[in-house]
Design a protein around this motif. Structure first.
Motif, PDB file in Angstrom:
ATOM      1  N   GLN A 160       0.843  -1.195   0.000  1.00 29.39           N
ATOM      2  CA  GLN A 160       0.000   0.000   0.000  1.00 29.39           C
ATOM      3  C   GLN A 160       0.878   1.244   0.000  1.00 29.39           C
ATOM      4  O   GLN A 160       1.808   1.359   0.792  1.00 29.39           O
ATOM      5  CB  GLN A 160      -0.893  -0.006   1.244  1.00 29.39           C
ATOM      6  CG  GLN A 160      -1.783   1.200   1.412  1.00 29.39           C
ATOM      7  CD  GLN A 160      -2.681   1.078   2.642  1.00 29.39           C
ATOM      8  OE1 GLN A 160      -2.804   0.003   3.236  1.00 29.39           O
ATOM      9  NE2 GLN A 160      -3.303   2.173   3.013  1.00 29.39           N
ATOM     10  N   VAL A 161       0.556   2.160  -0.907  1.00 32.39           N
ATOM     11  CA  VAL A 161       1.208   3.469  -0.958  1.00 32.39           C
ATOM     12  C   VAL A 161       0.096   4.495  -0.966  1.00 32.39           C
ATOM     13  O   VAL A 161      -0.899   4.342  -1.675  1.00 32.39           O
ATOM     14  CB  VAL A 161       2.080   3.620  -2.223  1.00 32.39           C
ATOM     15  CG1 VAL A 161       2.680   5.011  -2.304  1.00 32.39           C
ATOM     16  CG2 VAL A 161       3.171   2.569  -2.260  1.00 32.39           C
ATOM     17  N   GLY A 162       0.237   5.555  -0.154  1.00 35.57           N
ATOM     18  CA  GLY A 162      -0.828   6.544  -0.081  1.00 35.57           C
ATOM     19  C   GLY A 162      -0.313   7.961   0.035  1.00 35.57           C
ATOM     20  O   GLY A 162       0.875   8.197   0.299  1.00 35.57           O
ATOM     21  N   TYR A 163      -1.239   8.902  -0.158  1.00 38.31           N
ATOM     22  CA  TYR A 163      -0.935  10.341  -0.135  1.00 38.31           C
ATOM     23  C   TYR A 163      -2.094  11.046   0.549  1.00 38.31           C
ATOM     24  O   TYR A 163      -3.265  10.817   0.200  1.00 38.31           O
ATOM     25  CB  TYR A 163      -0.786  10.839  -1.575  1.00 38.31           C
ATOM     26  CG  TYR A 163      -0.601  12.318  -1.701  1.00 38.31           C
ATOM     27  CD1 TYR A 163       0.641  12.903  -1.447  1.00 38.31           C
ATOM     28  CD2 TYR A 163      -1.648  13.148  -2.094  1.00 38.31           C
ATOM     29  CE1 TYR A 163       0.813  14.269  -1.574  1.00 38.31           C
ATOM     30  CE2 TYR A 163      -1.473  14.512  -2.222  1.00 38.31           C
ATOM     31  CZ  TYR A 163      -0.239  15.075  -1.966  1.00 38.31           C
ATOM     32  OH  TYR A 163      -0.067  16.426  -2.076  1.00 38.31           O
TER      33      TYR A 163
ATOM     34  N   VAL B 202       0.394  12.481  10.434  1.00 38.60           N
ATOM     35  CA  VAL B 202       0.469  12.695   8.980  1.00 38.60           C
ATOM     36  C   VAL B 202      -0.343  13.931   8.625  1.00 38.60           C
ATOM     37  O   VAL B 202      -1.486  14.082   9.061  1.00 38.60           O
ATOM     38  CB  VAL B 202      -0.058  11.455   8.222  1.00 38.60           C
ATOM     39  CG1 VAL B 202       0.018  11.669   6.722  1.00 38.60           C
ATOM     40  CG2 VAL B 202       0.723  10.202   8.623  1.00 38.60           C
TER      41      VAL B 202
ATOM     42  N   GLY C  91      -0.030  16.400   2.113  1.00 37.98           N
ATOM     43  CA  GLY C  91       1.200  16.430   1.330  1.00 37.98           C
ATOM     44  C   GLY C  91       2.165  15.309   1.667  1.00 37.98           C
ATOM     45  O   GLY C  91       3.162  15.125   0.970  1.00 37.98           O
ATOM     46  N   GLN C  92       1.888  14.544   2.727  1.00 41.28           N
ATOM     47  CA  GLN C  92       2.783  13.444   3.086  1.00 41.28           C
ATOM     48  C   GLN C  92       2.337  12.127   2.442  1.00 41.28           C
ATOM     49  O   GLN C  92       1.162  11.938   2.118  1.00 41.28           O
ATOM     50  CB  GLN C  92       2.877  13.291   4.598  1.00 41.28           C
ATOM     51  CG  GLN C  92       3.642  14.451   5.228  1.00 41.28           C
ATOM     52  CD  GLN C  92       3.913  14.221   6.692  1.00 41.28           C
ATOM     53  OE1 GLN C  92       2.976  14.103   7.480  1.00 41.28           O
ATOM     54  NE2 GLN C  92       5.192  14.162   7.049  1.00 41.28           N
ATOM     55  N   ILE C  93       3.298  11.225   2.304  1.00 42.65           N
ATOM     56  CA  ILE C  93       3.126   9.933   1.638  1.00 42.65           C
ATOM     57  C   ILE C  93       3.487   8.824   2.613  1.00 42.65           C
ATOM     58  O   ILE C  93       4.407   8.976   3.412  1.00 42.65           O
ATOM     59  CB  ILE C  93       4.043   9.867   0.394  1.00 42.65           C
ATOM     60  CG1 ILE C  93       3.639  10.937  -0.621  1.00 42.65           C
ATOM     61  CG2 ILE C  93       4.032   8.470  -0.231  1.00 42.65           C
ATOM     62  CD1 ILE C  93       4.656  11.134  -1.732  1.00 42.65           C
ATOM     63  N   TRP C  94       2.778   7.698   2.549  1.00 44.44           N
ATOM     64  CA  TRP C  94       3.139   6.525   3.341  1.00 44.44           C
ATOM     65  C   TRP C  94       3.352   5.339   2.414  1.00 44.44           C
ATOM     66  O   TRP C  94       2.813   5.271   1.321  1.00 44.44           O
ATOM     67  CB  TRP C  94       2.083   6.180   4.395  1.00 44.44           C
ATOM     68  CG  TRP C  94       0.685   6.120   3.869  1.00 44.44           C
ATOM     69  CD1 TRP C  94       0.017   5.028   3.378  1.00 44.44           C
ATOM     70  CD2 TRP C  94      -0.231   7.211   3.778  1.00 44.44           C
ATOM     71  NE1 TRP C  94      -1.250   5.368   2.990  1.00 44.44           N
ATOM     72  CE2 TRP C  94      -1.420   6.709   3.229  1.00 44.44           C
ATOM     73  CE3 TRP C  94      -0.160   8.561   4.107  1.00 44.44           C
ATOM     74  CZ2 TRP C  94      -2.535   7.504   2.996  1.00 44.44           C
ATOM     75  CZ3 TRP C  94      -1.266   9.363   3.873  1.00 44.44           C
ATOM     76  CH2 TRP C  94      -2.440   8.837   3.328  1.00 44.44           C
ATOM     77  N   ARG C  95       4.173   4.406   2.895  1.00 42.46           N
ATOM     78  CA  ARG C  95       4.494   3.177   2.167  1.00 42.46           C
ATOM     79  C   ARG C  95       4.414   2.032   3.178  1.00 42.46           C
ATOM     80  O   ARG C  95       5.139   2.036   4.168  1.00 42.46           O
ATOM     81  CB  ARG C  95       5.891   3.249   1.566  1.00 42.46           C
ATOM     82  CG  ARG C  95       6.051   4.462   0.659  1.00 42.46           C
ATOM     83  CD  ARG C  95       7.465   4.673   0.230  1.00 42.46           C
ATOM     84  NE  ARG C  95       8.270   5.076   1.395  1.00 42.46           N
ATOM     85  CZ  ARG C  95       9.545   5.396   1.326  1.00 42.46           C
ATOM     86  NH1 ARG C  95      10.185   5.362   0.181  1.00 42.46           N
ATOM     87  NH2 ARG C  95      10.211   5.750   2.411  1.00 42.46           N
TER      88      ARG C  95
ATOM     89  N   ALA D 241      -7.661  11.099   1.587  1.00 43.46           N
ATOM     90  CA  ALA D 241      -6.424  10.404   1.237  1.00 43.46           C
ATOM     91  C   ALA D 241      -6.633   9.584  -0.027  1.00 43.46           C
ATOM     92  O   ALA D 241      -7.767   9.231  -0.380  1.00 43.46           O
ATOM     93  CB  ALA D 241      -6.000   9.487   2.375  1.00 43.46           C
TER      94      ALA D 241
ATOM     95  N   ASP E  49      -5.110   6.008  -1.711  1.00 48.66           N
ATOM     96  CA  ASP E  49      -4.311   4.804  -1.504  1.00 48.66           C
ATOM     97  C   ASP E  49      -4.256   3.999  -2.792  1.00 48.66           C
ATOM     98  O   ASP E  49      -5.259   3.901  -3.513  1.00 48.66           O
ATOM     99  CB  ASP E  49      -4.931   3.908  -0.423  1.00 48.66           C
ATOM    100  CG  ASP E  49      -4.659   4.392   0.978  1.00 48.66           C
ATOM    101  OD1 ASP E  49      -3.483   4.643   1.299  1.00 48.66           O
ATOM    102  OD2 ASP E  49      -5.618   4.510   1.760  1.00 48.66           O
TER     103      ASP E  49
END
Length: 109
Positions: free
Chosen positions: A52-55, A72, A75-79, A97, A99
């Protein structure tokens, strides 16, 4: 073959938890989800085999990933690798968000 361009009304809508609305669509090998969270909404801890990658487009939330808490902001991203437990707690105002999951989330068809 699927249309190249669609809008949210053509996506599948899910309301999995109070204050959480998801709009999902699939391509050949991945799923995209637009997630709207009302203030203080919670996505309980869960995990899945999908990467999963999200913004975060707007708002803020606490994202607990693998037992670590992250504040969070837009403008931040998670992986997140597959199998890692994660949970979201929305902040004081609505959040949106995006995803992306690989491979396709069969549970979101």
């Amino acid at each position: 073959m699927f249309p190249y361009v669609i809008d949210l009304t053509q996506c599948k809508r899910h309301d999995p938890f109070p204050g959480v609305r998801m709009y999902t669509t699939q391509a050949e090998k991945m799923t995209l989800s637009v997630v709207d969270l009302e203030p203080h909404a919670v996505i309980p801890e869960h995990n899945h085999p999908h990467e999963q990658v999200g913004y975060l487009v707007d708002g803020e939330f606490e994202f607990i990933i693998g037992g670590q808490s992250h504040h969070v902001t837009a403008g931040q991203i998670w992986r997140i690798p597959g199998g890692v437990p994660h949970k979201v707690v929305a902040g004081e105002r609505p959040a949106r968000a995006i995803d992306v999951f690989f491979p396709i989330r069969e549970d979101m068809l």
